[in-house]
Design an enzyme around this catalytic site. Structure first.
Site, PDB file in Angstrom:
ATOM      1  CE1 TYR A   1      -9.115  -1.348  -2.081  1.00 41.49           C
ATOM      2  CE2 TYR A   1     -11.108  -2.680  -2.046  1.00 41.49           C
ATOM      3  CZ  TYR A   1      -9.734  -2.568  -1.920  1.00 41.49           C
ATOM      4  OH  TYR A   1      -8.988  -3.683  -1.631  1.00 41.49           O
ATOM      5  CB  CYS A   2      -9.236   3.737  -6.633  1.00 41.53           C
ATOM      6  SG  CYS A   2     -10.038   5.349  -6.482  1.00 41.53           S
ATOM      7  NE  ARG A   3      -2.934   8.730  -3.627  1.00 39.59           N
ATOM      8  CZ  ARG A   3      -3.372   9.983  -3.798  1.00 39.59           C
ATOM      9  NH1 ARG A   3      -4.348  10.235  -4.640  1.00 39.59           N
ATOM     10  NH2 ARG A   3      -2.833  10.977  -3.126  1.00 39.59           N
TER      11      ARG A   3
END
Length: 101
Positions: A64-66
């Site tokens: 996951y990221c932003r």
């Protein structure tokens, strides 16, 4: 690469399931808010610096990221490096915080 929604991931976490979360954001973003993932920034993955998670090559890994963009790139890179079960969190932390903060 597979996609997992915030709702699916939250249900699995709430059920007590052990999942392998990898946060591909930068350290400052991780420090600001995270859901317990191991920090491995996308830049390190691009440089093939995946030693910290190489033991997960045959396990499910959820990245996951932003917003889901960097983690999508990370998922594709990890697959080329031999990871066999990579999921990208759709919408990333923006979606997570929209639903659960």
């Amino acid at each position: 690469m597979q996609i997992i929604t915030a709702e699916e991931l939250k249900a699995r976490l709430d059920a007590g399931e052990k999942v392998n979360l990898v946060d591909v954001r930068e350290p400052n973003e991780h420090a600001e808010f995270n859901i317990g993932g191991q920090l491995l920034p996308l830049g390190q993955i691009r440089n093939f610096e995946t030693d910290a998670i190489d033991n997960l090559k045959d396990a499910e890994v959820i990245v996951y990221c932003r917003s889901g963009n960097r983690s999508g790139q990370a998922a594709m890179l990890l697959e080329t490096l031999g990871f066999t079960n990579v999921n990208n969190l759709a919408g990333g932390m923006m979606r997570w915080q929209e639903l659960y903060s």
